[in-house]
Design a protein around this motif. Structure first.
Motif, PDB file in Angstrom:
ATOM      1  N   GLU A  73       0.835  -1.195   0.000  1.00 52.08           N
ATOM      2  CA  GLU A  73       0.000   0.000   0.000  1.00 52.08           C
ATOM      3  C   GLU A  73       0.873   1.249   0.000  1.00 52.08           C
ATOM      4  O   GLU A  73       2.007   1.231   0.478  1.00 52.08           O
ATOM      5  CB  GLU A  73      -0.898   0.024   1.240  1.00 52.08           C
ATOM      6  N   MET A  74       0.326   2.320  -0.523  1.00 47.80           N
ATOM      7  CA  MET A  74       0.981   3.621  -0.417  1.00 47.80           C
ATOM      8  C   MET A  74      -0.073   4.652  -0.035  1.00 47.80           C
ATOM      9  O   MET A  74      -1.094   4.778  -0.702  1.00 47.80           O
ATOM     10  CB  MET A  74       1.661   4.032  -1.732  1.00 47.80           C
ATOM     11  N   ASN A 120       3.666  13.783  -1.854  1.00 52.51           N
ATOM     12  CA  ASN A 120       4.143  12.678  -2.694  1.00 52.51           C
ATOM     13  C   ASN A 120       3.219  12.423  -3.889  1.00 52.51           C
ATOM     14  O   ASN A 120       2.921  11.276  -4.229  1.00 52.51           O
ATOM     15  CB  ASN A 120       4.290  11.410  -1.861  1.00 52.51           C
ATOM     16  N   ARG A 121       2.770  13.492  -4.528  1.00 49.03           N
ATOM     17  CA  ARG A 121       1.828  13.371  -5.651  1.00 49.03           C
ATOM     18  C   ARG A 121       2.369  12.467  -6.752  1.00 49.03           C
ATOM     19  O   ARG A 121       1.681  11.560  -7.228  1.00 49.03           O
ATOM     20  CB  ARG A 121       1.521  14.755  -6.220  1.00 49.03           C
ATOM     21  N   TYR A 122       3.599  12.707  -7.165  1.00 47.70           N
ATOM     22  CA  TYR A 122       4.146  11.956  -8.292  1.00 47.70           C
ATOM     23  C   TYR A 122       4.439  10.501  -7.921  1.00 47.70           C
ATOM     24  O   TYR A 122       4.280   9.600  -8.750  1.00 47.70           O
ATOM     25  CB  TYR A 122       5.398  12.652  -8.819  1.00 47.70           C
ATOM     26  N   ASP A 123       4.846  10.269  -6.673  1.00 48.66           N
ATOM     27  CA  ASP A 123       5.035   8.887  -6.233  1.00 48.66           C
ATOM     28  C   ASP A 123       3.707   8.133  -6.224  1.00 48.66           C
ATOM     29  O   ASP A 123       3.654   6.943  -6.550  1.00 48.66           O
ATOM     30  CB  ASP A 123       5.663   8.848  -4.836  1.00 48.66           C
ATOM     31  N   LEU A 124       2.631   8.817  -5.845  1.00 52.73           N
ATOM     32  CA  LEU A 124       1.311   8.188  -5.849  1.00 52.73           C
ATOM     33  C   LEU A 124       0.887   7.821  -7.274  1.00 52.73           C
ATOM     34  O   LEU A 124       0.358   6.729  -7.514  1.00 52.73           O
ATOM     35  CB  LEU A 124       0.277   9.122  -5.221  1.00 52.73           C
ATOM     36  N   ILE A 125       1.125   8.732  -8.200  1.00 52.47           N
ATOM     37  CA  ILE A 125       0.794   8.441  -9.595  1.00 52.47           C
ATOM     38  C   ILE A 125       1.612   7.251 -10.088  1.00 52.47           C
ATOM     39  O   ILE A 125       1.092   6.343 -10.751  1.00 52.47           O
ATOM     40  CB  ILE A 125       1.045   9.678 -10.477  1.00 52.47           C
ATOM     41  N   GLY A 126       2.899   7.242  -9.750  1.00 53.79           N
ATOM     42  CA  GLY A 126       3.752   6.127 -10.150  1.00 53.79           C
ATOM     43  C   GLY A 126       3.288   4.808  -9.557  1.00 53.79           C
ATOM     44  O   GLY A 126       3.307   3.769 -10.230  1.00 53.79           O
ATOM     45  N   HIS A 127       2.846   4.834  -8.301  1.00 53.73           N
ATOM     46  CA  HIS A 127       2.387   3.598  -7.652  1.00 53.73           C
ATOM     47  C   HIS A 127       1.073   3.119  -8.274  1.00 53.73           C
ATOM     48  O   HIS A 127       0.851   1.906  -8.407  1.00 53.73           O
ATOM     49  CB  HIS A 127       2.208   3.836  -6.156  1.00 53.73           C
ATOM     50  N   PHE A 128       0.226   4.062  -8.643  1.00 49.84           N
ATOM     51  CA  PHE A 128      -1.021   3.696  -9.328  1.00 49.84           C
ATOM     52  C   PHE A 128      -0.709   3.038 -10.676  1.00 49.84           C
ATOM     53  O   PHE A 128      -1.319   2.024 -11.041  1.00 49.84           O
ATOM     54  CB  PHE A 128      -1.880   4.941  -9.520  1.00 49.84           C
ATOM     55  N   TYR A 147       7.276  13.102 -14.287  1.00 49.26           N
ATOM     56  CA  TYR A 147       8.654  13.073 -13.780  1.00 49.26           C
ATOM     57  C   TYR A 147       8.985  11.751 -13.088  1.00 49.26           C
ATOM     58  O   TYR A 147       9.567  11.723 -12.001  1.00 49.26           O
ATOM     59  CB  TYR A 147       8.884  14.246 -12.822  1.00 49.26           C
ATOM     60  N   LEU A 148       8.611  10.657 -13.732  1.00 55.56           N
ATOM     61  CA  LEU A 148       8.822   9.332 -13.152  1.00 55.56           C
ATOM     62  C   LEU A 148       9.971   8.612 -13.842  1.00 55.56           C
ATOM     63  O   LEU A 148      10.178   8.754 -15.050  1.00 55.56           O
ATOM     64  CB  LEU A 148       7.548   8.482 -13.286  1.00 55.56           C
ATOM     65  N   THR A 206      11.588   2.245 -12.274  1.00 54.91           N
ATOM     66  CA  THR A 206      11.104   2.087 -10.895  1.00 54.91           C
ATOM     67  C   THR A 206       9.727   2.705 -10.678  1.00 54.91           C
ATOM     68  O   THR A 206       9.059   2.395  -9.691  1.00 54.91           O
ATOM     69  CB  THR A 206      12.087   2.741  -9.914  1.00 54.91           C
ATOM     70  N   LEU A 207       9.325   3.598 -11.585  1.00 57.12           N
ATOM     71  CA  LEU A 207       8.082   4.361 -11.456  1.00 57.12           C
ATOM     72  C   LEU A 207       8.067   5.214 -10.194  1.00 57.12           C
ATOM     73  O   LEU A 207       7.010   5.522  -9.650  1.00 57.12           O
ATOM     74  CB  LEU A 207       6.858   3.435 -11.485  1.00 57.12           C
ATOM     75  N   ARG A 208       9.255   5.594  -9.742  1.00 62.37           N
ATOM     76  CA  ARG A 208       9.383   6.516  -8.626  1.00 62.37           C
ATOM     77  C   ARG A 208       9.630   7.922  -9.153  1.00 62.37           C
ATOM     78  O   ARG A 208      10.127   8.115 -10.259  1.00 62.37           O
ATOM     79  CB  ARG A 208      10.551   6.102  -7.721  1.00 62.37           C
ATOM     80  N   TYR A 209       9.266   8.893  -8.352  1.00 58.59           N
ATOM     81  CA  TYR A 209       9.460  10.293  -8.719  1.00 58.59           C
ATOM     82  C   TYR A 209      10.948  10.607  -8.841  1.00 58.59           C
ATOM     83  O   TYR A 209      11.736  10.295  -7.947  1.00 58.59           O
ATOM     84  CB  TYR A 209       8.798  11.171  -7.666  1.00 58.59           C
ATOM     85  N   ALA A 210      11.333  11.230  -9.957  1.00 62.22           N
ATOM     86  CA  ALA A 210      12.723  11.615 -10.204  1.00 62.22           C
ATOM     87  C   ALA A 210      12.808  13.143 -10.191  1.00 62.22           C
ATOM     88  O   ALA A 210      12.482  13.790 -11.187  1.00 62.22           O
ATOM     89  CB  ALA A 210      13.204  11.053 -11.535  1.00 62.22           C
ATOM     90  N   PRO A 211      13.215  13.756  -9.074  1.00 58.42           N
ATOM     91  CA  PRO A 211      13.202  15.224  -8.943  1.00 58.42           C
ATOM     92  C   PRO A 211      13.985  15.956 -10.019  1.00 58.42           C
ATOM     93  O   PRO A 211      13.619  17.069 -10.410  1.00 58.42           O
ATOM     94  CB  PRO A 211      13.825  15.455  -7.556  1.00 58.42           C
ATOM     95  N   GLN A 212      15.056  15.353 -10.510  1.00 55.53           N
ATOM     96  CA  GLN A 212      15.871  16.038 -11.515  1.00 55.53           C
ATOM     97  C   GLN A 212      15.093  16.293 -12.803  1.00 55.53           C
ATOM     98  O   GLN A 212      15.406  17.220 -13.556  1.00 55.53           O
ATOM     99  CB  GLN A 212      17.143  15.236 -11.815  1.00 55.53           C
ATOM    100  N   ASN A 213      14.067  15.484 -13.056  1.00 59.25           N
ATOM    101  CA  ASN A 213      13.268  15.685 -14.267  1.00 59.25           C
ATOM    102  C   ASN A 213      12.341  16.892 -14.147  1.00 59.25           C
ATOM    103  O   ASN A 213      11.839  17.404 -15.147  1.00 59.25           O
ATOM    104  CB  ASN A 213      12.418  14.440 -14.552  1.00 59.25           C
ATOM    105  N   LEU A 214      12.117  17.320 -12.904  1.00 57.24           N
ATOM    106  CA  LEU A 214      11.195  18.434 -12.669  1.00 57.24           C
ATOM    107  C   LEU A 214      11.855  19.794 -12.840  1.00 57.24           C
ATOM    108  O   LEU A 214      11.205  20.762 -13.238  1.00 57.24           O
ATOM    109  CB  LEU A 214      10.616  18.314 -11.254  1.00 57.24           C
ATOM    110  N   LYS A 215      13.153  19.884 -12.572  1.00 59.98           N
ATOM    111  CA  LYS A 215      13.820  21.182 -12.492  1.00 59.98           C
ATOM    112  C   LYS A 215      13.742  21.973 -13.792  1.00 59.98           C
ATOM    113  O   LYS A 215      13.368  23.144 -13.805  1.00 59.98           O
ATOM    114  CB  LYS A 215      15.275  20.980 -12.079  1.00 59.98           C
TER     115      LYS A 215
END
Length: 235
Positions: free
Chosen positions: A7-8, A163-171, A193-194, A198-207
């Motif tokens: 779960e997340m 953790n919006r982007y992590d939630l989207i990735g987990h979905f 920005y996933l 891994t479908l985890r949020y990658a902050p460097q893609n957001l900058k």
């Protein structure tokens, strides 16, 4: 499969912080509405064009309506408001403060697109035109009352999320696990920005994306101010 899929939960801010943040937004829109009202009164009292008067009136109505709607959302029954999200083997569950499920987007309710050239899971902007890609949203397909495939917005912006982007990735990971028959548009990973593996949020893609958006907002503000202080003063 269900047991191995973890779960997340949504990570959000303290209720006090959220309340201050929301009331700050209400105040901001109220101040903007007052300023626009002043511009409108100036435009009416000066020999300006009717077009300028209508523009300021229109913007004032929008800002005032947003302030009123946000204030209403702040004071309505909290048991009917979403205060948390949970993504598990069922899908996305929208919870109130007592963890009661208010609504859900379940994996097995999702369907394939009727259009063979359209992906089943995709992202697009609600807006259209030149700045249509300014803010992307996630979309899926569900059946409507006529059992036809219908586009549905997956909106996680109902509460302020850490953790919006992590939630989207987990979905999306859940879709891959429980609905491998559905096709995910590769652009979705880029838009949110996933990391594609891994479908985890990658902050460097957001900058780099944020730099473009900040410049765009600055240009829009400058255009509005230029219209107010140059074009109206010449009339």
């Amino acid at each position: 499969m269900k047991e191995s899929f973890r779960e997340m939960r949504s990570e959000t801010y303290s209720p006090e912080y959220i309340a201050r943040w929301r009331w700050s937004i209400v105040t901001l829109f109220a101040v903007i509405a007052v300023i626009l009202l002043g511009f409108f009164i100036d435009a009416v009292s000066s020999p300006s064009t009717g077009e300028a008067v209508m523009i300021f009136l229109f913007l004032f109505c929008i800002a005032g309506s947003l302030a009123g709607w946000l204030a209403y959302e702040m004071i309505r029954n909290k048991d009917e408001k979403i205060s948390g999200l949970l993504i598990n083997h069922q899908g996305i569950l929208f919870l109130n403060r007592n963890d009661k499920v208010l609504s859900a987007i379940k994996y097995y309710d999702l369907v394939k697109s009727d259009n063979p050239y359209t992906k089943d899971i995709f992202s697009e902007s609600r807006a259209s035109g030149k700045y249509s890609d300014f803010r992307k949203n996630l979309y899926v397909y569900e059946k409507d009352e006529n059992q036809k495939s219908k586009k549905k917005l997956v909106s996680l912006d109902v509460i302020p999320l850490k953790n919006r982007y992590d939630l989207i990735g987990h979905f999306l990971k859940g879709i891959q696990a429980f609905r491998p028959d559905l096709k995910i548009d590769p652009e979705v990973y880029k838009d949110f920005y996933l990391d594609e593996k891994t479908l985890r949020y990658a902050p460097q893609n957001l900058k780099s994306d944020m730099k473009v958006k900040i410049v765009t907002i600055a240009v829009v503000i400058m255009v509005i101010l230029a219209f107010r202080y140059f074009f109206l003063d010449e009339v």
